[in-house]
Motif scaffolding. Structure first.
Motif, PDB file in Angstrom:
ATOM      1  N   LEU A   1      -0.808  53.744 -13.199  1.00  0.00           N
ATOM      2  CA  LEU A   1       0.191  52.901 -13.840  1.00  0.00           C
ATOM      3  C   LEU A   1       1.085  53.812 -14.680  1.00  0.00           C
ATOM      4  O   LEU A   1       0.627  54.439 -15.617  1.00  0.00           O
TER       5      LEU A   1
ATOM      6  N   LEU B   1       7.401  46.034 -14.807  1.00  0.00           N
ATOM      7  CA  LEU B   1       6.563  44.839 -14.670  1.00  0.00           C
ATOM      8  C   LEU B   1       6.845  43.835 -15.780  1.00  0.00           C
ATOM      9  O   LEU B   1       6.782  42.625 -15.560  1.00  0.00           O
ATOM     10  N   LEU B   2       7.124  44.341 -16.987  1.00  0.00           N
ATOM     11  CA  LEU B   2       7.293  43.428 -18.111  1.00  0.00           C
ATOM     12  C   LEU B   2       8.752  43.070 -18.370  1.00  0.00           C
ATOM     13  O   LEU B   2       9.055  42.284 -19.262  1.00  0.00           O
TER      14      LEU B   2
ATOM     15  N   TYR C   1     -22.507  56.179 -14.808  1.00  0.00           N
ATOM     16  CA  TYR C   1     -21.699  54.958 -14.782  1.00  0.00           C
ATOM     17  C   TYR C   1     -20.214  55.301 -14.712  1.00  0.00           C
ATOM     18  O   TYR C   1     -19.436  54.608 -14.084  1.00  0.00           O
TER      19      TYR C   1
ATOM     20  N   THR D   1     -17.066  54.454 -11.693  1.00  0.00           N
ATOM     21  CA  THR D   1     -15.952  53.664 -12.215  1.00  0.00           C
ATOM     22  C   THR D   1     -14.630  54.405 -12.014  1.00  0.00           C
ATOM     23  O   THR D   1     -13.637  53.806 -11.593  1.00  0.00           O
TER      24      THR D   1
ATOM     25  N   VAL E   1     -13.498  54.119  -8.422  1.00  0.00           N
ATOM     26  CA  VAL E   1     -12.913  52.809  -8.115  1.00  0.00           C
ATOM     27  C   VAL E   1     -11.488  52.711  -8.693  1.00  0.00           C
ATOM     28  O   VAL E   1     -10.560  52.241  -8.033  1.00  0.00           O
ATOM     29  N   LEU E   2     -11.318  53.236  -9.917  1.00  0.00           N
ATOM     30  CA  LEU E   2      -9.986  53.200 -10.537  1.00  0.00           C
ATOM     31  C   LEU E   2      -8.989  54.074  -9.772  1.00  0.00           C
ATOM     32  O   LEU E   2      -7.805  53.752  -9.699  1.00  0.00           O
TER      33      LEU E   2
ATOM     34  N   ILE F   1      -7.822  51.827  -6.841  1.00  0.00           N
ATOM     35  CA  ILE F   1      -6.922  50.727  -7.200  1.00  0.00           C
ATOM     36  C   ILE F   1      -5.623  51.272  -7.819  1.00  0.00           C
ATOM     37  O   ILE F   1      -4.542  50.753  -7.592  1.00  0.00           O
TER      38      ILE F   1
ATOM     39  N   THR G   1     -15.960  46.324  -3.729  1.00  0.00           N
ATOM     40  CA  THR G   1     -16.223  47.122  -4.927  1.00  0.00           C
ATOM     41  C   THR G   1     -17.627  46.917  -5.499  1.00  0.00           C
ATOM     42  O   THR G   1     -18.339  47.900  -5.736  1.00  0.00           O
TER      43      THR G   1
ATOM     44  N   LEU H   1     -22.467  46.654 -14.256  1.00  0.00           N
ATOM     45  CA  LEU H   1     -21.387  47.567 -13.890  1.00  0.00           C
ATOM     46  C   LEU H   1     -20.542  47.049 -12.719  1.00  0.00           C
ATOM     47  O   LEU H   1     -19.318  46.951 -12.850  1.00  0.00           O
TER      48      LEU H   1
ATOM     49  N   VAL I   1     -16.757  46.052 -13.706  1.00  0.00           N
ATOM     50  CA  VAL I   1     -15.624  46.848 -13.242  1.00  0.00           C
ATOM     51  C   VAL I   1     -14.690  46.007 -12.375  1.00  0.00           C
ATOM     52  O   VAL I   1     -13.471  46.011 -12.548  1.00  0.00           O
TER      53      VAL I   1
ATOM     54  N   PHE J   1     -12.805  43.561 -14.541  1.00  0.00           N
ATOM     55  CA  PHE J   1     -11.838  44.266 -15.372  1.00  0.00           C
ATOM     56  C   PHE J   1     -10.576  44.601 -14.568  1.00  0.00           C
ATOM     57  O   PHE J   1      -9.445  44.340 -14.988  1.00  0.00           O
ATOM     58  N   VAL J   2     -10.782  45.152 -13.365  1.00  0.00           N
ATOM     59  CA  VAL J   2      -9.643  45.512 -12.524  1.00  0.00           C
ATOM     60  C   VAL J   2      -8.852  44.260 -12.148  1.00  0.00           C
ATOM     61  O   VAL J   2      -7.626  44.228 -12.215  1.00  0.00           O
TER      62      VAL J   2
ATOM     63  N   PHE K   1      -5.066  44.163 -13.416  1.00  0.00           N
ATOM     64  CA  PHE K   1      -4.057  44.379 -12.386  1.00  0.00           C
ATOM     65  C   PHE K   1      -3.491  43.058 -11.876  1.00  0.00           C
ATOM     66  O   PHE K   1      -2.288  42.861 -11.863  1.00  0.00           O
TER      67      PHE K   1
ATOM     68  N   LEU L   1      -0.943  42.077 -15.022  1.00  0.00           N
ATOM     69  CA  LEU L   1       0.255  42.782 -14.560  1.00  0.00           C
ATOM     70  C   LEU L   1       0.836  42.215 -13.276  1.00  0.00           C
ATOM     71  O   LEU L   1       1.930  42.579 -12.874  1.00  0.00           O
TER      72      LEU L   1
END
Lengths: 498, 145
Positions: free
Chosen positions: A34, A42-43, A385, A389, A392-393, A396, B96, B118, B122, B125-126, B130, B134
């Motif tokens: 982002l 976006l805003l 953990y 994570t 995954v981020l 996306i 996911t 978890l 997660v 949260f996404v 998103f 957003l």
């Protein structure tokens, strides 16, 4: 008029909106994938119903906050949240790994806020003069600036200069993919529609920095999960701060100036300032290992570009980059046409914006410093953990950019390549630098050659271009000479010892 | 390191030759000093020279082997490829949590509640940031899209 502007800004809802903007900006900036541009875009629709000052200040808060926010993830997880924080990873991450995450974040917060605030003063006092000067930048000067930016590769290459140059040139080659900027001929696209516009550098950056780091942490995750970074509570001390003041000021100047030039933004400014800080430093060998100047230089510079970028936007109505282009849209929606007439017809709006911008930068310092304790909690999360994570981020984040799954594959391949590059000592930063500056260098080189009818003298007869090229050559070869000189001395010492 | 550098130098040289060969097929521009081939061709020559330099340099590198702990990293890469395939098929919100459970199992996490907290945390949260906040769409997958 100034008084009126004060009343316009110091209202409960305006200040509230500004705080909201800065906080959302920081959050958006710290999430990889982002960018500031995306956050502002976006805003933008939210501002349609607001008054001119409120609406534009909301977007400015997001813009400034996002540029700062990128440094948080750069420092904590080696993932630049925005392209302009890519240079911050080089010293921010090592420093955090040594346990000084708090200090690193304090340096980036204060440098960002101070850099941004000073750049707004530059904007207020020098806007008209500087704007005239930046207008003289044509293709030759822009090419020279790009080359100057690229010349930094030898300084950030790390242990092997050849490897740094290889990844840099590889980045430049990748940057030529897609439609040729002059003729529109598709180059190296292999018939793939998604490559027509070239590779987007943000998925590449997420892959090279974040995904590859996540893969690397797998090597040790099952063996030493217990060994965590012990967090040093010590913050930034006054003598340390005093030491980085010259760096902040120099980087602010550079950042404001580079921000003013169309098509050069925080990403270019941060790399250039990083290199200048290293050159001016008495201990250049500390750079890359967690030098405070290495954090404060890019952060002061990238936030200073915000004030710089507003100069051509407000005085000439020319957006210098994507974010200011969206901001221009926000002005137009409000019925304000940026340009020389804006100062005459809507003086109170302009002054209100100036005051709001200064406030936004102060808010960055306040929100940033008070948030540090929250941010560093990321380091307390066990890698078992955190790593899944982050992966995954990465997925996306690279998807969200253009809603295109092709970018996710680009990220994944960059991550795998980046893992092996890191393993065998090939630095990743030159690739990103080249991807950012490559298109700027190529198109301006060719445009300049068209202007001069093929003669390379155009780069040496124009004073600004010539100065920048000479600086580029110096920057490119200084580390090389230093390297050869050290080798020579070593050999001499060895032969004398025998 | 030595072998790796030599392999890398060959990759660089081969890529450089391939790029150069491809630029030969680019059209030249009438009336312009430089065509689409100009910049990449120049770069490919520099790239080749750098490849040669790396090859020469590699002889000075040490022969010592790096500690081999690549296995886990490679497995995670394969799992990620499986994950990406799953996302294109089932969408982000379903794949996911599945892959996160697999990751946690692979990493030998013992606390049972992490296997719930978890993956769900997660994903939610996404989704929240998103999609809701957003308005950025997240991949839905071929089966539902």
């Amino acid at each position: 008029m100034l008084l009126q502007a004060f009343f316009d800004v110091f209202q409960f809802n305006v200040i509230g909106i500004l705080i909201l903007g800065v906080i959302s900006g920081i959050a958006i900036g710290s999430l990889p994938g982002l960018t500031a541009t995306m956050g502002v875009a976006l805003l933008l629709p939210l501002t349609f119903g607001m008054s001119a000052v409120t609406g534009v200040l909301l977007l400015i808060g997001i813009y400034f906050g996002a540029i700062y926010g990128g440094s948080i993830s750069a420092i904590l997880i080696n993932t630049p949240g925005t392209p302009s924080a890519a240079a911050t990873t080089m010293d921010g991450y090592p420093l955090a790994q040594q346990g000084h995450a708090k200090k690193a974040l304090m340096v980036s917060t204060i440098s960002s806020g101070v850099g941004g605030t000073i750049s707004v003063f530059f904007l207020i006092f020098f806007a008209p003069i500087l704007a005239d000067w930046a207008l003289e930048f044509s293709a030759a000067e822009s090419f020279a600036l790009a080359i100057f930016g690229l010349s930094i590769i030898t300084s950030i290459a790390g242990e092997s200069m050849v490897k740094g140059l290889i990844t840099g040139v590889a980045g430049l080659l990748i940057a030529t993919m897609g439609l040729d900027p002059v003729s529109g001929f598709p180059r190296f696209t292999f018939g793939e529609v998604n490559l027509m516009n070239g590779l987007n550098f943000i998925p590449v950056m997420i892959g090279l920095f974040a995904a590859s780091e996540a893969f690397k942490s797998m090597e040790s995750i099952n063996f030493q999960d217990k060994v965590k970074v012990t967090l040093n509570k010590a913050g930034l001390k006054w003598p340390e701060f005093k030491r980085i003041i010259p760096t902040i000021l120099r980087s602010t100047g550079l950042g404001t100036f580079i921000g003013m030039i169309p098509a050069a933004g925080g990403d270019v400014a941060s790399f250039v300032s990083y290199n200048e800080a290293k050159r001016f430093s008495k201990k250049p060998e500390e750079f890359g290992k967690g030098a405070l100047e290495g954090i404060s230089a890019p952060e002061a510079a990238n936030n200073a570009t915000t004030g710089g970028a507003m100069i051509p936007l407000l005085t000439l109505g020319i957006p210098g980059d994507a974010v200011t282009a969206v901001l221009l849209g926000a002005f137009l929606v409000q019925g304000l046409q940026p340009g020389p007439l804006l100062f005459q017809n809507h003086g109170e709006v302009v002054y209100a914006l100036f005051i709001g911008m200064i406030l936004a930068n102060l808010l960055i310092i306040i929100c940033g410093l008070s948030g540090i304790r929250l941010f560093v909690k990321v380091l307390d999360v066990p890698k078992k953990y955190l790593t899944p994570t982050i992966l995954v981020l990465c997925v996306i984040g690279s998807y969200a950019l253009n809603n295109n799954f092709f970018d996710v594959w680009v990220m994944m391949i960059s991550g795998i390549v980046g893992y092996f590059m890191q393993r065998y000592g090939f630095p990743a930063s030159p690739v990103i630098l080249a991807l950012i500056l490559g298109p700027m260098a190529e198109s301006n080189l060719r445009r300049a050659l068209v202007m001069s009818e093929g003669s390379y003298s155009i780069f040496f007869t124009r004073p600004i271009a010539c100065t920048l090229i000479i600086l580029a050559i110096l920057t490119l070869f200084t580390p090389l000479f230093r390297y050869l000189w050290n080798n020579h001395k070593k050999r001499k010492a060895n032969s004398e010892a025998i | 390191m030595k072998t790796a550098e030599q392999i890398a130098s060959f990759i660089v040289m081969i890529l450089a030759v391939a790029v150069y060969a491809m630029t030969l097929q680019f059209p030249s521009l009438e009336g312009f000093e430089t065509g689409p081939a100009f910049f990449p061709k120049m770069l490919s020559i520099v790239f080749f020279i750098l490849g040669v330099l790396l090859f020469l340099q590699s002889f000075r590198s040490s022969n010592d082997k790096l500690p081999e702990k690549m296995r886990d990293a490679l497995i995670i890469m394969v799992l990620m490829l499986v994950y990406l395939y799953l996302v294109t098929l089932l969408g982000f919100n379903i794949s996911t949590p599945i892959i996160l459970v697999i990751f946690l199992a692979f990493l030998k996490v013992r606390t049972w509640y992490s296997y719930i907290a978890l993956p769900i945390g997660v994903t939610f949260f996404v989704y929240l940031i998103f999609q809701v906040f957003l308005g950025v769409p997240i991949p839905e997958g071929a089966m539902f899209g």
